[in-house]
Design a protein around this motif. Structure first.
Motif, PDB file in Angstrom:
ATOM      1  N   GLY A 179      27.970 -18.764 -28.021  1.00 61.19           N
ATOM      2  CA  GLY A 179      28.385 -17.506 -28.647  1.00 61.19           C
ATOM      3  C   GLY A 179      27.483 -17.135 -29.806  1.00 61.19           C
ATOM      4  O   GLY A 179      27.171 -15.954 -30.012  1.00 61.19           O
ATOM      5  N   GLY A 222      30.854 -22.762 -27.911  1.00 62.98           N
ATOM      6  CA  GLY A 222      30.849 -21.994 -29.158  1.00 62.98           C
ATOM      7  C   GLY A 222      29.440 -21.699 -29.634  1.00 62.98           C
ATOM      8  O   GLY A 222      29.151 -20.595 -30.114  1.00 62.98           O
ATOM      9  N   TYR A 223      28.553 -22.666 -29.495  1.00 65.12           N
ATOM     10  CA  TYR A 223      27.164 -22.449 -29.904  1.00 65.12           C
ATOM     11  C   TYR A 223      26.506 -21.384 -29.048  1.00 65.12           C
ATOM     12  O   TYR A 223      25.653 -20.625 -29.517  1.00 65.12           O
ATOM     13  N   THR A 244      34.624 -31.321 -35.288  1.00 66.80           N
ATOM     14  CA  THR A 244      34.369 -30.003 -34.714  1.00 66.80           C
ATOM     15  C   THR A 244      35.545 -29.672 -33.790  1.00 66.80           C
ATOM     16  O   THR A 244      36.352 -30.558 -33.478  1.00 66.80           O
ATOM     17  N   PRO A 245      35.655 -28.439 -33.311  1.00 66.56           N
ATOM     18  CA  PRO A 245      36.751 -28.129 -32.385  1.00 66.56           C
ATOM     19  C   PRO A 245      36.771 -29.023 -31.143  1.00 66.56           C
ATOM     20  O   PRO A 245      37.841 -29.440 -30.696  1.00 66.56           O
ATOM     21  N   ALA A 300      24.491 -23.057 -35.930  1.00 67.41           N
ATOM     22  CA  ALA A 300      25.336 -24.063 -35.264  1.00 67.41           C
ATOM     23  C   ALA A 300      25.353 -25.368 -36.052  1.00 67.41           C
ATOM     24  O   ALA A 300      26.406 -26.004 -36.191  1.00 67.41           O
ATOM     25  N   ARG A 305      32.245 -28.856 -25.053  1.00 67.20           N
ATOM     26  CA  ARG A 305      33.169 -27.825 -25.542  1.00 67.20           C
ATOM     27  C   ARG A 305      32.578 -27.117 -26.767  1.00 67.20           C
ATOM     28  O   ARG A 305      32.651 -25.899 -26.876  1.00 67.20           O
ATOM     29  N   ASP A 306      31.998 -27.880 -27.675  1.00 69.82           N
ATOM     30  CA  ASP A 306      31.370 -27.275 -28.851  1.00 69.82           C
ATOM     31  C   ASP A 306      30.185 -26.395 -28.464  1.00 69.82           C
ATOM     32  O   ASP A 306      29.948 -25.347 -29.080  1.00 69.82           O
TER      33      ASP A 306
END
Length: 178
Positions: A24, A21-22, A74-75, A59, A17-18
């Motif tokens: 992005g 984001g990375y 982290t999220p 990141a 999941r993290d």
């Protein structure tokens, strides 16, 4: 065969999941790549390696900031009810969180970039030592990190180096009355 650590699946899902984001962060560097092609910097190996270090650095800093925050997560870890603490059960300092994430994110990601850049510049064809060493190092490091998180005590290589642990986050209802 060794049994999976109870948190292995949750940790793996949290990391994936993290990584979205990375991704992005990596996409945000596309304009730099387009500019580099226009200016012909993209034909210089040193520039490509230096520019490829931007996403893993960002990141790494972002993950360290989040793990050193009040949530300790982290999220992805928050989503799966996990948090990172030091070996004494205390919240992480930024320096400890940074060390953890340099080992977990920056080093393997940049090793992968070194392999890709080496391949793009003929490193495999020329049997270039840096490219070959980066390939061996990347796969060895990933195997050690995944294996150490998934089996045994579940302390990943980056946890052992930084003196951290990933735990199920304690909730208010779980701590009331204890």
């Amino acid at each position: 065969m060794a049994a999976l650590h109870p948190l292995a699946i949750s940790r793996g899902k949290a990391y994936l999941r993290d990584c979205v984001g990375y991704l992005g962060i990596a996409v945000a560097t596309v304009p730099l790549g387009l500019l580099a092609q226009q200016a012909e910097w993209g034909s210089h190996r040193w520039f490509v390696l230096a520019a490829s270090a931007i996403p893993p650095t960002v990141a790494t800093l972002l993950a360290a900031h989040r793990e050193a925050s009040a949530s300790g997560a982290t999220p992805g870890k928050r989503r799966y009810g996990l948090q990172v603490q030091d070996e004494l059960g205390e919240p992480l300092s930024f320096s400890r969180a940074l060390l953890r994430n340099v080992v977990k994110i920056a080093i393997p990601w940049q090793l992968g970039h070194t392999v890709a850049v080496g391949a793009a510049f003929g490193g495999f064809d020329d049997q270039e030592p840096l490219t070959i060493a980066a390939v061996v190092s990347t796969y060895l490091l990933l195997a050690l990190m995944i294996g150490s998180a998934a089996f045994g005590k579940g302390r990943a290589l980056h946890d052992r180096i930084a003196g951290t642990r990933v735990l199920v986050k304690k909730t208010l209802s779980a701590t009331v009355g204890s």
